[in-house]
Motif scaffolding. Structure first.
Motif, short mmCIF file in Angstrom:
data_model
loop_
_atom_site.label_atom_id
_atom_site.label_comp_id
_atom_site.label_asym_id
_atom_site.label_seq_id
_atom_site.Cartn_x
_atom_site.Cartn_y
_atom_site.Cartn_z
N VAL A 69 0.82 -1.21 0.00
CA VAL A 69 0.00 0.00 0.00
C VAL A 69 0.86 1.26 0.00
CG1 VAL A 69 -1.76 1.29 1.28
CG2 VAL A 69 -1.87 -1.22 1.17
N LEU A 70 1.87 1.30 0.87
CA LEU A 70 2.72 2.48 1.01
C LEU A 70 4.17 2.13 0.74
CD1 LEU A 70 1.38 3.88 4.43
CD2 LEU A 70 0.54 4.41 2.13
N VAL A 71 4.93 3.12 0.31
CA VAL A 71 6.36 2.89 0.12
C VAL A 71 7.02 2.59 1.46
CG1 VAL A 71 6.99 5.35 0.35
CG2 VAL A 71 8.46 3.80 -0.97
N GLU A 72 6.44 3.12 2.54
CA GLU A 72 6.98 2.84 3.88
C GLU A 72 6.94 1.35 4.19
OE1 GLU A 72 6.11 7.15 3.83
OE2 GLU A 72 5.02 5.36 3.15
N GLU A 73 5.95 0.65 3.64
CA GLU A 73 5.89 -0.80 3.84
C GLU A 73 7.10 -1.48 3.22
OE1 GLU A 73 3.45 -4.62 2.07
OE2 GLU A 73 2.36 -2.74 2.33
N ALA A 74 7.52 -0.97 2.08
CA ALA A 74 8.64 -1.58 1.36
C ALA A 74 9.94 -1.49 2.15
CB ALA A 74 8.81 -0.92 -0.01
N VAL A 75 10.08 -0.44 2.97
CA VAL A 75 11.35 -0.23 3.67
C VAL A 75 11.27 -0.56 5.16
CG1 VAL A 75 11.98 1.56 2.02
CG2 VAL A 75 10.88 2.22 4.15
N ALA A 76 10.06 -0.77 5.68
CA ALA A 76 9.91 -1.00 7.12
C ALA A 76 10.77 -2.15 7.64
CB ALA A 76 8.44 -1.23 7.46
#
Length: 242
Positions: free
Chosen positions: A189-196
């Motif tokens: 959903v979010l780019v933050e998910e990709a880097v979390a």
């Protein structure tokens, strides 16, 4: 089953290969976006932890939560819709430490969690005792359809504010999921998910004593909650013997 998506993200129903999600995220976000998000989340987490004088992981959860609040539609997920709480949850040492602390603060004995989830704990213990290479095991399938050890009798998470990343990234925006098929749950959903996961790995790396550190690879070892509970039990038994 064919996977499908909408402007929010990829629906996980029918997704059996994690590579599908990785490819989806790579197509949705550029390398520059991913790198910027990683650096900003790490910076914001450290700044918030310093300002609020809270543990880094708690600060990170707030930063991630703010990203969802600002960039994603309102969640339809709510207390009691616990279909996504009946599968394997893989977590890092840092997350496990946070969950242990939360359980301790709330007066939740870990031995009680083991007792209430004995079936799934025994499944994991059996696989570990078999001598099979842990890297080749489908751990999520090992405990599929079994409730999370931290799920209470009212289908609510006992440590919701300190739940791990695996749980936080399971989101739904259309409706409440009606079954364990998780027909409305989405990822990517979010780019933050990709880097979390990488941010958490970095936080754990930096909290590791220097003499124990190896080269940072962007990852940390993941284990099921049941595996961490078994480790806790074994350490406790070892201390008693000494």
């Amino acid at each position: 089953m064919t996977t499908h998506s909408d402007p929010n993200g990829l629906f996980i129903q029918g997704m059996t290969d994690p590579e599908v999600l990785r490819q989806f995220i790579q197509q949705k976000f550029s390398e520059a976006e991913i790198q910027y998000a990683y650096e900003k989340m790490l910076e914001d987490t450290k700044a918030l932890a310093h300002t609020e004088k809270i543990p880094l992981l708690q600060a990170f959860w707030q930063v991630l939560g703010q990203a969802y609040a600002e960039k994603a539609p309102p969640l339809t997920c709510k207390m009691g819709c616990a279909h996504c709480c009946h599968t394997g949850v893989s977590i890092t040492q840092l997350e496990w430490d946070g969950m242990q602390n939360a359980a301790r603060q709330k007066g939740i004995p870990l031995q009680n969690l083991m007792a209430r989830s004995q079936k799934s704990v025994d499944r994991v213990a059996k696989v570990l005792a078999s001598g099979v290479d842990p890297e080749t095991v489908d751990w999520h399938r090992t405990v599929v359809n079994q409730p999370c050890p931290f799920l209470d009798d009212d289908d609510a998470c006992m440590i919701h504010e300190d739940r791990p990343l695996d749980c936080r990234l399971m989101v739904a925006f259309r409706e409440v999921c009606a079954s364990k098929n998780l027909e409305h749950a989405q990822r990517g959903v979010l780019v933050e998910e990709a880097v979390a996961p990488t941010v958490i790995a970095r936080l754990q790396y930096e909290q590791t004593p220097r003499f124990k550190r190896r080269k940072f690879t962007g990852m940390q070892k993941l284990r099921l909650i049941q595996h961490w509970l078994l480790n806790w039990k074994n350490k406790k038994s070892s201390k008693k013997k000494h």
